[in-house]
Design a protein around this motif. Structure first.
Motif, PDB file in Angstrom:
ATOM      1  N   UNK A  55      30.399  37.931  25.753  1.00 19.28           N
ATOM      2  CA  UNK A  55      31.783  37.690  26.154  1.00 19.28           C
ATOM      3  C   UNK A  55      32.707  37.829  24.936  1.00 19.28           C
ATOM      4  N   UNK A  56      32.335  37.195  23.845  1.00 19.54           N
ATOM      5  CA  UNK A  56      33.150  37.227  22.632  1.00 19.54           C
ATOM      6  C   UNK A  56      33.172  38.627  22.031  1.00 19.54           C
ATOM      7  N   UNK A  57      32.049  39.305  22.056  1.00 20.50           N
ATOM      8  CA  UNK A  57      31.964  40.669  21.528  1.00 20.50           C
ATOM      9  C   UNK A  57      32.958  41.587  22.243  1.00 20.50           C
ATOM     10  N   UNK A  58      32.999  41.520  23.554  1.00 18.98           N
ATOM     11  CA  UNK A  58      33.935  42.331  24.333  1.00 18.98           C
ATOM     12  C   UNK A  58      35.376  42.008  23.959  1.00 18.98           C
ATOM     13  N   UNK A  84      34.911  32.610  11.603  1.00 17.98           N
ATOM     14  CA  UNK A  84      35.749  31.945  12.602  1.00 17.98           C
ATOM     15  C   UNK A  84      34.851  31.477  13.747  1.00 17.98           C
ATOM     16  N   UNK A  85      35.129  30.289  14.251  1.00 15.59           N
ATOM     17  CA  UNK A  85      34.420  29.778  15.425  1.00 15.59           C
ATOM     18  C   UNK A  85      35.214  30.212  16.647  1.00 15.59           C
ATOM     19  N   UNK A  86      34.538  30.829  17.615  1.00 17.24           N
ATOM     20  CA  UNK A  86      35.201  31.469  18.753  1.00 17.24           C
ATOM     21  C   UNK A  86      35.251  30.607  20.005  1.00 17.24           C
ATOM     22  N   UNK A  87      35.281  29.305  19.844  1.00 17.66           N
ATOM     23  CA  UNK A  87      35.348  28.411  21.001  1.00 17.66           C
ATOM     24  C   UNK A  87      36.538  28.746  21.898  1.00 17.66           C
TER      25      UNK A  87
END
Length: 94
Positions: free
Chosen positions: A19-22, A70-73
């Motif tokens: 999800x984060x990669x996209x 960076x934390x991607x919360x």
């Protein structure tokens, strides 16, 4: 033009990092940042950091790295996504 490498990491390197990669790929493309986004497990980050410019993680980082992280919360919760976008871009455009 410099080509950046961004590591997107989660515990298993499968679910949340997809999800984060996209999201990161689209962010960089939309802002004309030449970058390769590499999906991996958090346990792989230490060995990959020397060839990368930024870490975006969906989990707590187990150590300190030689490159920015960076934390991607925000990308998982939907809260504060714009601020995270700007921090990511700031690391790659400075």
């Amino acid at each position: 033009m410099k080509k950046y490498t961004v590591l997107v990491a989660c515990g298993a390197g499968i679910a949340t990092s997809t999800v984060v990669c996209d999201r990161v790929e689209n962010l960089l493309k939309d802002n004309h940042v030449n970058a390769e986004v590499v999906q991996c497990k958090i346990s792989e980050v230490s060995s990959r950091q020397e060839s990368a410019d930024l870490i975006v993680s969906t989990t707590i980082l187990p150590t300190t790295y030689n490159i920015p992280a960076e934390i991607a919360t925000a990308y998982i919760t939907g809260i504060g996504m714009d601020k995270l976008d700007q921090r990511i871009l700031g690391h790659l455009k400075s």
